[in-house]
Design a protein around this motif. Structure first.
Motif, PDB file in Angstrom:
ATOM      1  N   VAL A 144       0.811  -1.117  -0.072  1.00 50.46           N
ATOM      2  CA  VAL A 144       0.162  -0.042   0.035  1.00 50.46           C
ATOM      3  C   VAL A 144       0.772   1.133   0.058  1.00 50.46           C
ATOM      4  O   VAL A 144       1.713   1.373   0.971  1.00 50.46           O
ATOM      5  N   LYS A 157       0.047   4.286  -0.562  1.00 51.65           N
ATOM      6  CA  LYS A 157      -0.566   5.750  -0.549  1.00 51.65           C
ATOM      7  C   LYS A 157       0.208   6.746   0.489  1.00 51.65           C
ATOM      8  O   LYS A 157       1.233   6.196   1.104  1.00 51.65           O
ATOM      9  N   ASN A 204      -5.408   4.154  -1.723  1.00 52.52           N
ATOM     10  CA  ASN A 204      -6.552   4.063  -0.989  1.00 52.52           C
ATOM     11  C   ASN A 204      -7.509   5.053  -1.408  1.00 52.52           C
ATOM     12  O   ASN A 204      -8.750   5.363  -0.862  1.00 52.52           O
ATOM     13  N   VAL A 206      -7.985   0.217  -2.132  1.00 51.74           N
ATOM     14  CA  VAL A 206      -8.185  -0.358  -0.982  1.00 51.74           C
ATOM     15  C   VAL A 206      -9.047   0.375   0.042  1.00 51.74           C
ATOM     16  O   VAL A 206      -9.561   0.098   0.807  1.00 51.74           O
ATOM     17  N   MET A 220     -13.255  -8.309   2.457  1.00 55.03           N
ATOM     18  CA  MET A 220     -12.209  -7.628   3.055  1.00 55.03           C
ATOM     19  C   MET A 220     -12.753  -7.165   4.507  1.00 55.03           C
ATOM     20  O   MET A 220     -13.993  -6.837   4.570  1.00 55.03           O
ATOM     21  N   MET A 236     -11.338  -4.532   7.930  1.00 54.60           N
ATOM     22  CA  MET A 236     -10.361  -3.721   8.592  1.00 54.60           C
ATOM     23  C   MET A 236     -10.569  -3.870  10.145  1.00 54.60           C
ATOM     24  O   MET A 236     -11.594  -3.515  10.560  1.00 54.60           O
ATOM     25  N   MET A 284      -2.822  -5.695   8.281  1.00 53.20           N
ATOM     26  CA  MET A 284      -2.030  -4.647   7.859  1.00 53.20           C
ATOM     27  C   MET A 284      -0.756  -4.765   8.685  1.00 53.20           C
ATOM     28  O   MET A 284      -0.646  -5.668   9.522  1.00 53.20           O
ATOM     29  N   SER A 285      -0.079  -3.703   8.688  1.00 56.03           N
ATOM     30  CA  SER A 285       1.321  -3.779   9.230  1.00 56.03           C
ATOM     31  C   SER A 285       1.408  -4.227  10.749  1.00 56.03           C
ATOM     32  O   SER A 285       2.188  -4.923  11.253  1.00 56.03           O
ATOM     33  N   ARG A 332      -2.603  -6.016   3.396  1.00 59.23           N
ATOM     34  CA  ARG A 332      -2.145  -4.982   2.634  1.00 59.23           C
ATOM     35  C   ARG A 332      -1.225  -4.008   3.696  1.00 59.23           C
ATOM     36  O   ARG A 332      -1.796  -3.496   4.678  1.00 59.23           O
ATOM     37  N   ILE A 333      -0.220  -3.960   3.185  1.00 59.95           N
ATOM     38  CA  ILE A 333       0.920  -3.446   4.171  1.00 59.95           C
ATOM     39  C   ILE A 333       1.607  -1.991   3.472  1.00 59.95           C
ATOM     40  O   ILE A 333       2.136  -1.946   2.363  1.00 59.95           O
ATOM     41  N   GLY A 334       1.516  -0.795   4.481  1.00 59.61           N
ATOM     42  CA  GLY A 334       2.132   0.192   4.057  1.00 59.61           C
ATOM     43  C   GLY A 334       3.310   0.409   4.956  1.00 59.61           C
ATOM     44  O   GLY A 334       4.593   0.428   4.497  1.00 59.61           O
ATOM     45  N   THR A 335       2.954   0.973   6.111  1.00 57.49           N
ATOM     46  CA  THR A 335       3.811   1.394   7.148  1.00 57.49           C
ATOM     47  C   THR A 335       5.365   0.321   7.249  1.00 57.49           C
ATOM     48  O   THR A 335       6.278   0.811   7.200  1.00 57.49           O
ATOM     49  N   ARG A 386       4.246   7.098   6.740  1.00 57.40           N
ATOM     50  CA  ARG A 386       3.815   8.167   5.549  1.00 57.40           C
ATOM     51  C   ARG A 386       4.010   9.655   5.658  1.00 57.40           C
ATOM     52  O   ARG A 386       4.279  10.108   7.007  1.00 57.40           O
TER      53      ARG A 386
END
Ligand SMILES: *Cc1c(COP(=O)(O)O)cnc(C)c1O
Length: 234
Positions: free
Chosen positions: A40, A42, A63, A85, A166, A168, A207-208, A223-226, A232
């Protein structure tokens, strides 16, 4: 921003993340290849996405439609699977459909109907239905006792291919709360597939901060961002 490049960042974070996924899969008696890693991106510039592709990642998620579109424009569609997402307003459904390969966040009957109308004459659209498994008001998604019937109804709309579900989880560390949210999605998916076998096998959850619990409870897409790109920028 520090001066480290996204290549440097990923060289450090990606092996650790892969290890977390592998450990969690092993602990659950699952094969790690059954857990797809969606990066992810974003809040990060196109360089982050280039670095991700360079590191072998193929699934990229955003997102917001406004951020997804220019990134798809910059990087194209070859060798990339684009994931939408985040919450999607009905009036942007067509734009999301055009830009994304999979929309994870079909969180209302109204949005589903809108996508169905737009997709019915074309090639159809691949989606996941978002379920609110924690009854948190701040989270969107189909919720409550009627969730099975409502998702079943959505799965029969023309043009929609419901690949799975899905959710959260609440943003907490409490393992019981996380387990309730993810196991709740898995159980709902099982009940749904008994009446709606056309619904696909995907469970987008984790997630993370909570991917271990999600994988234990059957996640097929995290779904991995951090944990990949750091905090961010905005
Ligand atoms: C930002 C985002 C993620 C990734 O969250 P991290 O905690 O940064 O891993 C996953 N799913 C959705 C819907 C998001 O908006």
């Amino acid at each position: 921003m520090s001066t480290a490049t996204y290549e440097d960042t990923l060289a450090g974070t990606l092996p650790l993340l892969r290890e977390r996924i592998a450990d969690a899969a092993r602990a659950a008696g699952r094969d790690a290849s059954g857990v797809r890693l969606v990066a992810v991106t974003k809040g990060h510039p196109v360089e982050a996405l280039r670095a991700a592709l360079g590191a072998g990642l193929r699934d990229l998620g955003e997102n917001r439609v406004e951020e997804l579109e220019p990134k798809v424009e910059a990087l194209g569609r070859d060798g990339v699977t684009w994931h939408m997402v985040g919450h999607l307003q009905s009036r942007k459904a067509g734009r999301a459909m055009a830009a994304a390969d999979l929309i994870h966040s079909v969180d209302s009957g109204r949005l589903a109907e809108r996508l169905s109308r737009l997709a019915a004459d074309g090639g159809g659209v691949d989606v996941l239905v978002q379920v609110n498994t924690s009854a948190e008001e701040s989270k969107s998604g189909i919720e409550g006792d009627a969730a099975v019937e409502e998702v079943h109804r959505i799965s029969e709309l023309p043009g929609l291919r419901v690949r799975g579900l899905m959710t959260m989880a609440p943003f907490v560390d409490d393992e019981r709360v996380l387990t309730d949210a993810f196991a709740g999605l898995r159980r709902l998916h099982e009940r749904l597939r008994e009446v709606a076998p056309e619904v696909g096998p995907e469970l987008s959850m984790g997630m993370s901060n909570d991917l271990e619990v999600a994988i234990r409870e059957g996640s097929t897409m995290v779904r991995i961002g951090t944990a990949l790109f750091g905090e961010r920028v905005r």
